[in-house]
Design a protein around this motif. Structure first.
Motif, short mmCIF file in Angstrom:
data_model
loop_
_atom_site.label_atom_id
_atom_site.label_comp_id
_atom_site.label_asym_id
_atom_site.label_seq_id
_atom_site.Cartn_x
_atom_site.Cartn_y
_atom_site.Cartn_z
N THR A 40 0.84 -1.19 0.00
CA THR A 40 0.00 0.00 0.00
C THR A 40 0.88 1.25 0.00
OG1 THR A 40 -0.12 -0.05 2.43
CG2 THR A 40 -1.87 -1.17 1.21
N VAL A 41 0.46 2.24 -0.77
CA VAL A 41 1.23 3.48 -0.89
C VAL A 41 0.30 4.66 -0.65
CG1 VAL A 41 2.75 4.89 -2.32
CG2 VAL A 41 2.73 2.39 -2.61
N SER A 42 0.69 5.52 0.27
CA SER A 42 -0.03 6.77 0.53
C SER A 42 0.68 7.89 -0.23
CB SER A 42 -0.04 7.08 2.03
OG SER A 42 -0.61 6.05 2.78
N VAL A 43 -0.07 8.61 -1.06
CA VAL A 43 0.52 9.69 -1.84
C VAL A 43 -0.08 11.01 -1.39
CG1 VAL A 43 0.89 10.65 -4.14
CG2 VAL A 43 0.93 8.17 -3.81
N ASP A 77 -4.05 6.00 -12.14
CA ASP A 77 -4.35 5.25 -13.36
C ASP A 77 -3.13 4.62 -14.01
OD1 ASP A 77 -6.87 6.21 -12.89
OD2 ASP A 77 -6.85 7.70 -14.51
N GLU A 78 -1.94 4.96 -13.54
CA GLU A 78 -0.73 4.49 -14.22
C GLU A 78 0.21 3.75 -13.28
OE1 GLU A 78 0.95 7.97 -16.01
OE2 GLU A 78 -0.80 8.34 -17.28
N GLN A 79 -0.32 3.20 -12.18
CA GLN A 79 0.51 2.54 -11.17
C GLN A 79 -0.07 1.18 -10.80
OE1 GLN A 79 3.38 4.03 -10.51
NE2 GLN A 79 2.77 5.87 -11.66
N GLU A 80 -0.26 0.32 -11.75
CA GLU A 80 -0.81 -1.01 -11.48
C GLU A 80 0.16 -1.84 -10.65
OE1 GLU A 80 -1.89 -2.92 -15.07
OE2 GLU A 80 -3.27 -1.34 -15.72
N GLY A 81 -0.41 -2.63 -9.73
CA GLY A 81 0.41 -3.51 -8.91
C GLY A 81 0.61 -3.04 -7.49
N VAL A 82 0.07 -1.87 -7.15
CA VAL A 82 0.12 -1.37 -5.78
C VAL A 82 -1.25 -0.80 -5.43
CG1 VAL A 82 2.59 -0.89 -5.60
CG2 VAL A 82 1.08 0.82 -6.63
N ASP A 83 -1.54 -0.80 -4.14
CA ASP A 83 -2.80 -0.24 -3.63
C ASP A 83 -2.53 1.19 -3.20
OD1 ASP A 83 -5.23 0.29 -2.50
OD2 ASP A 83 -5.00 -1.08 -0.80
N VAL A 84 -3.08 2.15 -3.93
CA VAL A 84 -2.74 3.56 -3.73
C VAL A 84 -3.92 4.35 -3.19
CG1 VAL A 84 -1.80 5.64 -4.82
CG2 VAL A 84 -1.15 3.39 -5.68
N ARG A 85 -3.63 5.22 -2.23
CA ARG A 85 -4.59 6.22 -1.77
C ARG A 85 -3.94 7.58 -1.90
NH1 ARG A 85 -6.68 7.00 3.15
NH2 ARG A 85 -4.78 6.29 4.20
N VAL A 86 -4.76 8.60 -2.14
CA VAL A 86 -4.26 9.95 -2.39
C VAL A 86 -4.93 10.93 -1.43
CG1 VAL A 86 -4.29 11.88 -4.03
CG2 VAL A 86 -3.71 9.58 -4.82
N LEU A 87 -4.12 11.83 -0.89
CA LEU A 87 -4.64 12.97 -0.11
C LEU A 87 -4.20 14.24 -0.80
CD1 LEU A 87 -5.97 14.30 2.37
CD2 LEU A 87 -3.73 14.20 3.48
N ILE A 88 -5.17 15.04 -1.24
CA ILE A 88 -4.88 16.37 -1.78
C ILE A 88 -5.12 17.38 -0.65
CG2 ILE A 88 -5.49 18.11 -3.50
CD1 ILE A 88 -6.61 15.82 -5.23
N ILE A 89 -4.11 18.19 -0.37
CA ILE A 89 -4.26 19.23 0.65
C ILE A 89 -4.14 20.58 -0.03
CG2 ILE A 89 -3.46 20.14 2.86
CD1 ILE A 89 -2.08 17.52 3.41
N ASP A 90 -5.24 21.30 -0.10
CA ASP A 90 -5.21 22.64 -0.67
C ASP A 90 -4.91 23.64 0.44
OD1 ASP A 90 -5.86 24.51 -3.02
OD2 ASP A 90 -7.05 25.31 -1.37
N ASP A 91 -3.83 24.40 0.26
CA ASP A 91 -3.37 25.30 1.31
C ASP A 91 -3.97 26.70 1.13
OD1 ASP A 91 -1.99 26.04 3.60
OD2 ASP A 91 -0.13 26.48 2.52
N ALA A 92 -5.30 26.74 1.20
CA ALA A 92 -6.05 28.01 1.11
C ALA A 92 -5.74 28.75 -0.19
CB ALA A 92 -5.75 28.90 2.33
N SER A 93 -5.80 28.04 -1.30
CA SER A 93 -5.56 28.68 -2.60
C SER A 93 -6.64 29.73 -2.87
CB SER A 93 -5.60 27.63 -3.72
OG SER A 93 -4.57 26.69 -3.57
#
Length: 348
Positions: free
Chosen positions: A3-6, A26-42
């Motif tokens: 598992t990979v946290s991005v 969509d381009e990282q087959e073979g691993v379990d990926v989760r993503v966190l987007i943090i917007d810094d008050a844009s």
């Protein structure tokens, strides 16, 4: 499956988010990926773009700051508070991964439990231009002893990593802590060295691992004042590593001398090149020399200082025109010295 946290920090980069996230999910087959987007008050519509992506994919989470906290605090929020996968990657919203990068990194880290982080070759590309062709087939990997890798950074006085190409073992990241808020421009190199003080370092051979976008908004600076600030930040970074990890490094005093000597030479080289290029009116020559003295009391013994003094005697106006003659004379003296040393070795 690993598992990979991005973690994807974002400030006014909402228009890059879709491409960045696509490269992760969509381009990282073979691993379990989760993503966190943090917007810094844009102040633009970056938060809306992030929420739209999350609505289409349950693997994406979004956090939006009500006020700007800065990049270091944003990094640490994702790395230290949120990431819980086997491995973690920090990817700027304007960069992207090469297809298969995460599985190549995970394979290396799975096979070598003593490795704390791994990286590979990044590809730089100019904003607005096409992506360069990337290699996606690995030819193997290399594992460097952590302290050997760290010592090399001290000897060279710089890092060898851009940033998006790195994948870290999450347990080690949590052990050593997050980015240092006192190092806003050299936090990366300090982090990699701190990790290397605790674990070995892996390198993915053959394949490219990330795309690094080059544009006018990059945090790295190319102006002369920015270059001096970069040297100052690097000095603080090396000192910080020794302060935090000195008990793990048997030759910490020598490491300090190595880094300080290299940084002093960098500063003096930039100072004398200002004379060669006729830029003494914009390059802070005096401050560069002061920085060299701060790094190394014996800075006047360095060849770069002697080169600077020759140019100062000639003068800033004349030096750009006389540079070929000066360099030729220096080269002739060098050849003469080598010739004399060869005869001495023969006992003549």
């Amino acid at each position: 499956m690993s598992t990979v946290s991005v973690v994807i920090p974002c400030y006014k980069y909402g228009h890059f988010l879709a491409d960045c996230v696509k490269s992760v999910l969509d381009e990282q087959e073979g691993v379990d990926v989760r993503v966190l987007i943090i917007d810094d008050a844009s102040p633009d519509d970056s938060a809306r773009a992030a929420h739209e992506l999350a609505a289409r994919d349950p693997r994406i989470e979004v956090r939006v700051h009500e006020r700007n906290k800065g990049h270091i605090a944003t990094y640490n929020e994702g790395l230290m508070e949120w990431a819980d996968g086997d491995y973690v990657a920090l990817l700027s919203a304007d960069d992207r991964l090469v297809p298969g990068a995460l599985v190549r990194a995970a394979t290396l880290l799975d096979a070598h439990p003593q490795v704390g982080f791994c990286y590979g070759r990044p590809l730089r590309f100019t904003h607005g231009g096409p992506l360069p062709a990337a290699r996606t087939r690995s030819t193997g990997s290399v594992v460097y002893p952590g302290q050997w890798w760290l010592e090399r950074r001290f000897r060279e006085g710089t890092g060898c990593i851009t940033s998006p190409e790195v994948v870290v073992r999450t347990s080690l990241q949590h052990k050593v802590g997050g980015y240092d808020p006192l190092l806003p421009h050299a936090g990366d190199i300090e982090m990699w060295m701190r990790l290397a003080a605790h674990a070995d370092v892996g390198y993915v051979k053959g394949a490219d691992q990330a795309f690094y976008r080059v544009h006018g908004d990059n945090m790295s600076t190319t102006d002369f004042g920015g270059q001096l600030d970069d040297l100052r930040q690097r000095l603080v970074a090396f000192d910080a590593v020794l302060d935090k990890c000195g008990d793990l490094l048997p030759a910490s005093d020598q490491l300090s001398v190595s880094a300080r000597t290299r940084l002093a030479r960098y500063a003096l080289r930039r100072a004398y090149r200002a004379y060669d290029r006729g830029r003494t009116d914009v390059v802070p020559v005096g401050e560069l020399v002061e920085f060299a003295a701060q790094c190394l009391p014996q800075y006047t013994d360095l060849p770069e200082y002697r080169a600077l003094r020759r140019r100062q005697r000639i003068g800033a106006r004349a030096m750009p025109y006389l540079q070929p003659l000066v360099m030729s004379a220096v080269a002739d003296r060098g050849r003469e010295w080598l010739w004399w040393q060869s005869w001495k070795r023969r006992g003549i």
